[in-house]
Design an enzyme around this catalytic site. Structure first.
Site, short mmCIF file in Angstrom:
data_model
loop_
_atom_site.label_atom_id
_atom_site.label_comp_id
_atom_site.label_asym_id
_atom_site.label_seq_id
_atom_site.Cartn_x
_atom_site.Cartn_y
_atom_site.Cartn_z
N PRO A 1 1.17 -1.15 -0.03
CA PRO A 1 0.00 0.03 0.00
C PRO A 1 0.74 1.30 -0.25
O PRO A 1 1.86 1.34 0.82
CB PRO A 1 -0.69 -0.05 1.19
CG PRO A 1 -0.16 -1.13 1.99
CD PRO A 1 0.67 -1.94 1.20
N GLU A 2 0.53 2.45 -0.85
CA GLU A 2 1.16 3.57 -0.99
C GLU A 2 0.33 4.53 -0.21
O GLU A 2 -0.70 4.03 0.28
CB GLU A 2 1.65 3.78 -2.32
CG GLU A 2 2.59 2.75 -2.81
CD GLU A 2 3.63 3.59 -3.48
OE1 GLU A 2 4.03 4.69 -3.44
OE2 GLU A 2 4.15 2.84 -4.70
N ARG B 1 1.04 -11.59 5.56
CA ARG B 1 2.65 -11.74 5.81
C ARG B 1 3.08 -11.01 6.75
O ARG B 1 4.35 -11.28 7.27
CB ARG B 1 2.95 -11.21 4.37
CG ARG B 1 2.60 -11.56 3.12
CD ARG B 1 3.00 -10.85 1.87
NE ARG B 1 4.55 -11.16 1.72
CZ ARG B 1 5.26 -10.67 0.79
NH1 ARG B 1 4.68 -9.86 -0.13
NH2 ARG B 1 6.46 -10.96 0.65
#
Ligand SMILES: [Zn+2]
Length: 283
Positions: free
Chosen positions: A2-3, A114
């Site tokens: 995600p940015e 993750r």
């Protein structure tokens, strides 16, 4: 990953669905998710039980919810999601932290396949949590100062793309947005920062703001539903990328094939015509 625009979309969702509500209980389901909360999972749970969450803020890719003078600080890592939904829905095996609320309304689930993301409680961090105080403001914050950035860029002897990724200079700009903003500003990624003119820096800052704002407009709809989500690659990327990931494809402005250069174990994409390589390049 995600940015900033995706994280801002999550922040808006939290503001809409979570702020103003009091936590009933917190359950840490995987200790790795609170590894930066050094007092441990039990302390994390106890520190938040009964507290009201008052505001949702963001700096770069960090989010925080204020709880009195303290902050619940979150980073989504590579795959983190904050999901709001009815408490009776099934619990996915990737839920790391579960927050329930006194109003018995929708719960909040920090889900992270993750487990690179994390949460912690930062004491007295409501205004600005200490763990992120060294991070520079991002261009969407009121605290962002373009003139100060210009001064610091020229004082830093590095390449402009490396500088854009340096969170102590400007936060929230990842690899994709750096390449897109540099293309819009007509600047090569290896341009030495001390050679940038005032107008060039202004153009670059405007370009960063533009790509962020467009991405927010394109990806900022999911928070209307009872579901706050971030999946890293928003639809914006597929439709609107000019150079990133487009090696050999025509530049949307001039038609020259986009070039890919190796950069910091990743890539830098640019148009050889619109972004001429400087005589002295630095990376
Ligand atoms: Zn071009």
């Amino acid at each position: 990953m995600p940015e900033l625009p995706e994280v801002e979309t999550v922040r808006r969702g939290l503001e809409h669905h979570v702020t103003g509500r009091a936590i009933e209980a917190v359950q840490v389901l995987h200790p790795r998710a609170v590894r930066r909360h050094l007092a441990g999972p039990a302390d994390f749970e106890a520190a938040l039980a009964g507290r009201s969450l008052e505001s949702a803020r963001r700096r770069g890719k960090y989010l925080w919810l204020s709880a009195g003078p303290d902050a619940l600080l979150a980073h989504l890592g590579m795959s983190g999601q904050l999901l709001v939904g009815e408490p009776d829905r099934p619990l996915s095996p990737h839920v790391r932290i579960l927050f329930t609320f006194k109003d018995d309304g929708p719960d909040l689930r920090f889900t992270d396949q993750r487990t690179f993301g994390h949460m912690c409680v930062a004491a007295d961090g409501a205004e600005l949590p200490a763990p992120i105080a060294h991070i520079a403001p991002d261009p969407l914050e009121a605290a962002f100062d373009p003139a100060a950035l210009a001064l610091r860029l020229r004082a830093r002897r590095t390449g402009i793309k490396r500088a854009l990724l340096d969170q102590s200079l400007i936060s929230g700009v990842g690899n994709i947005y750096a390449d897109e903003a540099l293309w819009r500003a007509g600047l090569h990624w290896a341009r030495p920062t001390e050679t940038l003119t005032g107008p060039e820096i202004s153009r670059l800052v405007a370009a960063v703001l533009e790509v962020f704002t467009e991405a927010l407009t394109a990806g900022g709809t999911s928070f209307d539903s009872l579901y706050v989500n971030v999946n890293g690659e928003s639809g914006y990327f597929d439709r609107s990328l000019a150079v990133y990931g487009r090696e050999g494809l025509p530049c949307p402005s001039c038609g020259t094939p986009v070039r890919r250069d190796p950069f910091m174990n990743r890539s830098a994409y640019s148009c050889p015509h619109c972004q001429p390589r400087p005589r002295r390049a630095r990376w």
